[in-house]
Scaffold this motif. Structure first.
Motif, PDB file in Angstrom:
ATOM      1  N   ALA A  30       0.907  -1.147   0.209  1.00  0.00           N
ATOM      2  CA  ALA A  30       0.019  -0.200   0.295  1.00  0.00           C
ATOM      3  C   ALA A  30       1.144   0.984   0.012  1.00  0.00           C
ATOM      4  CB  ALA A  30      -1.176   0.148   1.292  1.00  0.00           C
ATOM      5  N   LEU A  31       2.102   1.275   0.642  1.00  0.00           N
ATOM      6  CA  LEU A  31       2.802   2.600   0.980  1.00  0.00           C
ATOM      7  C   LEU A  31       3.279   2.728  -0.667  1.00  0.00           C
ATOM      8  CD1 LEU A  31       3.777   4.745   2.342  1.00  0.00           C
ATOM      9  CD2 LEU A  31       5.742   3.134   2.932  1.00  0.00           C
ATOM     10  N   VAL A  32       3.628   1.447  -1.001  1.00  0.00           N
ATOM     11  CA  VAL A  32       4.821   1.566  -2.291  1.00  0.00           C
ATOM     12  C   VAL A  32       3.634   2.163  -3.572  1.00  0.00           C
ATOM     13  CG1 VAL A  32       5.831   0.651  -4.150  1.00  0.00           C
ATOM     14  CG2 VAL A  32       6.593  -0.115  -1.860  1.00  0.00           C
ATOM     15  N   ASP A  33       2.406   1.786  -3.419  1.00  0.00           N
ATOM     16  CA  ASP A  33       1.609   2.219  -5.008  1.00  0.00           C
ATOM     17  C   ASP A  33       1.047   3.403  -4.278  1.00  0.00           C
ATOM     18  OD1 ASP A  33      -0.869   1.474  -6.418  1.00  0.00           O
ATOM     19  OD2 ASP A  33      -2.101   2.111  -5.014  1.00  0.00           O
ATOM     20  N   ALA A  34       0.579   4.741  -2.764  1.00  0.00           N
ATOM     21  CA  ALA A  34       1.030   4.992  -2.195  1.00  0.00           C
ATOM     22  C   ALA A  34       1.313   6.265  -3.116  1.00  0.00           C
ATOM     23  CB  ALA A  34      -0.057   5.330  -0.961  1.00  0.00           C
ATOM     24  N   MET A  35       2.518   5.992  -2.594  1.00  0.00           N
ATOM     25  CA  MET A  35       4.045   7.337  -2.823  1.00  0.00           C
ATOM     26  C   MET A  35       3.753   6.902  -4.781  1.00  0.00           C
ATOM     27  SD  MET A  35       6.376   5.946  -0.030  1.00  0.00           S
ATOM     28  CE  MET A  35       7.617   6.461  -0.584  1.00  0.00           C
ATOM     29  N   HIS A  36       4.027   6.027  -5.481  1.00  0.00           N
ATOM     30  CA  HIS A  36       3.325   5.687  -6.626  1.00  0.00           C
ATOM     31  C   HIS A  36       3.148   6.595  -7.462  1.00  0.00           C
ATOM     32  CE1 HIS A  36       3.519   3.722 -10.322  1.00  0.00           C
ATOM     33  NE2 HIS A  36       4.977   4.120 -10.727  1.00  0.00           N
ATOM     34  N   THR A  37       1.542   6.151  -7.136  1.00  0.00           N
ATOM     35  CA  THR A  37       0.788   7.137  -7.464  1.00  0.00           C
ATOM     36  C   THR A  37      -0.101   8.686  -6.741  1.00  0.00           C
ATOM     37  OG1 THR A  37      -1.058   6.444  -6.590  1.00  0.00           O
ATOM     38  CG2 THR A  37      -1.023   4.922  -7.603  1.00  0.00           C
ATOM     39  N   ASN A  38       0.938   8.620  -6.762  1.00  0.00           N
ATOM     40  CA  ASN A  38       1.384  10.357  -5.738  1.00  0.00           C
ATOM     41  C   ASN A  38       0.146  10.599  -4.807  1.00  0.00           C
ATOM     42  OD1 ASN A  38       2.940  12.647  -5.320  1.00  0.00           O
ATOM     43  ND2 ASN A  38       1.913  13.701  -6.973  1.00  0.00           N
ATOM     44  N   ARG A  39      -0.861   9.857  -3.896  1.00  0.00           N
ATOM     45  CA  ARG A  39      -1.828  10.244  -3.343  1.00  0.00           C
ATOM     46  C   ARG A  39      -1.505  11.186  -2.172  1.00  0.00           C
ATOM     47  NH1 ARG A  39      -2.794   4.122  -2.102  1.00  0.00           N
ATOM     48  NH2 ARG A  39      -3.130   3.881  -4.246  1.00  0.00           N
ATOM     49  N   GLY A  40      -2.712  11.250  -1.321  1.00  0.00           N
ATOM     50  CA  GLY A  40      -2.133  12.558  -0.571  1.00  0.00           C
ATOM     51  C   GLY A  40      -1.135  12.172   0.301  1.00  0.00           C
ATOM     52  N   LYS A  41      -0.917  13.319   1.755  1.00  0.00           N
ATOM     53  CA  LYS A  41       0.531  12.969   2.310  1.00  0.00           C
ATOM     54  C   LYS A  41      -0.200  12.084   3.083  1.00  0.00           C
ATOM     55  CE  LYS A  41       3.253  15.779   4.710  1.00  0.00           C
ATOM     56  NZ  LYS A  41       4.183  17.375   5.285  1.00  0.00           N
ATOM     57  N   GLU A  42      -1.436  12.573   3.324  1.00  0.00           N
ATOM     58  CA  GLU A  42      -2.266  11.614   4.347  1.00  0.00           C
ATOM     59  C   GLU A  42      -2.411  10.795   5.084  1.00  0.00           C
ATOM     60  OE1 GLU A  42      -3.921  14.964   3.159  1.00  0.00           O
ATOM     61  OE2 GLU A  42      -3.376  16.754   4.654  1.00  0.00           O
ATOM     62  N   GLU A  43      -2.376   9.744   3.839  1.00  0.00           N
ATOM     63  CA  GLU A  43      -2.935   8.799   3.290  1.00  0.00           C
ATOM     64  C   GLU A  43      -1.082   7.789   4.028  1.00  0.00           C
ATOM     65  OE1 GLU A  43      -4.160   5.500   0.315  1.00  0.00           O
ATOM     66  OE2 GLU A  43      -3.932   7.158  -0.220  1.00  0.00           O
ATOM     67  N   ILE A  44      -0.320   8.628   2.958  1.00  0.00           N
ATOM     68  CA  ILE A  44       1.261   7.683   3.075  1.00  0.00           C
ATOM     69  C   ILE A  44       1.525   8.041   4.835  1.00  0.00           C
ATOM     70  CG2 ILE A  44       4.023   8.346   2.433  1.00  0.00           C
ATOM     71  CD1 ILE A  44       2.748   9.692  -0.173  1.00  0.00           C
ATOM     72  N   ASN A  45       1.118   8.775   4.812  1.00  0.00           N
ATOM     73  CA  ASN A  45       1.856   9.014   6.692  1.00  0.00           C
ATOM     74  C   ASN A  45       0.865   8.396   7.500  1.00  0.00           C
ATOM     75  OD1 ASN A  45       3.563  11.027   6.105  1.00  0.00           O
ATOM     76  ND2 ASN A  45       1.892  13.168   6.457  1.00  0.00           N
ATOM     77  N   ARG A  46      -0.161   7.877   7.223  1.00  0.00           N
ATOM     78  CA  ARG A  46      -1.251   6.713   8.355  1.00  0.00           C
ATOM     79  C   ARG A  46      -0.554   6.031   7.754  1.00  0.00           C
ATOM     80  NH1 ARG A  46      -3.719   3.504   6.222  1.00  0.00           N
ATOM     81  NH2 ARG A  46      -4.461   4.482   4.590  1.00  0.00           N
TER      82      ARG A  46
END
Length: 134
Positions: A30-46
């Motif tokens: 999930a972290l790699v995907d969130a970073m790769h698709t440039n999702r929000g900072k809040e989701e990545i931090n969570r």
């Protein structure tokens, strides 16, 4: 799409640890995907906060098991865990300083997710035979 899909080749045969490993792989994906698709900072931090807490708990549990069952790779396991935690701290620092990036997503994939899968297959798998000896 997940980079690593949990399957029987990753199971070490200890249900509690297998469950923890599955959770960690899902969150690293999930972290790699969130970073790769440039999702929000809040989701990545969570996700990073979850990993920070859960990884520490898992490593502590696993290390106690290895010592309890006198597993010969216990010290190698601790050293490997220390390396993983150091890399996780580097990722958190990079996120805090510069935010998400493709290069950081690649680092998470290679130095955390791929590392974790190889660690399961090489070191963690040594625990089950030690448990069976007692």
């Amino acid at each position: 799409m997940p980079l690593v899909i949990w399957n029987d080749s990753l199971a070490i045969g200890i249900p509690e640890i297998d469950h923890q490993h599955k959770q960690l792989i899902e969150q690293l994906n999930a972290l790699v995907d969130a970073m790769h698709t440039n999702r929000g900072k809040e989701e990545i931090n969570r996700i990073v906060q979850f990993l920070d807490l859960y990884v520490g708990q898992h490593f502590y549990f696993e290390e106690r098991c290895m010592h309890r069952y006198k597993c010969p790779v216990a010290s190698d396991n601790e050293a490997a865990h220390s390396k993983f935690m150091k890399t996780l701290v580097e990722v958190k620092d990079e996120l805090r300083k510069n935010g998400s990036s493709l290069s950081l997503a690649i680092k998470v994939n290679e130095q955390l997710l791929d590392w974790f899968v190889n660690h399961i297959k090489k070191i963690d798998r040594e625990l089950k035979p030690c448990m069976n000896k007692l």
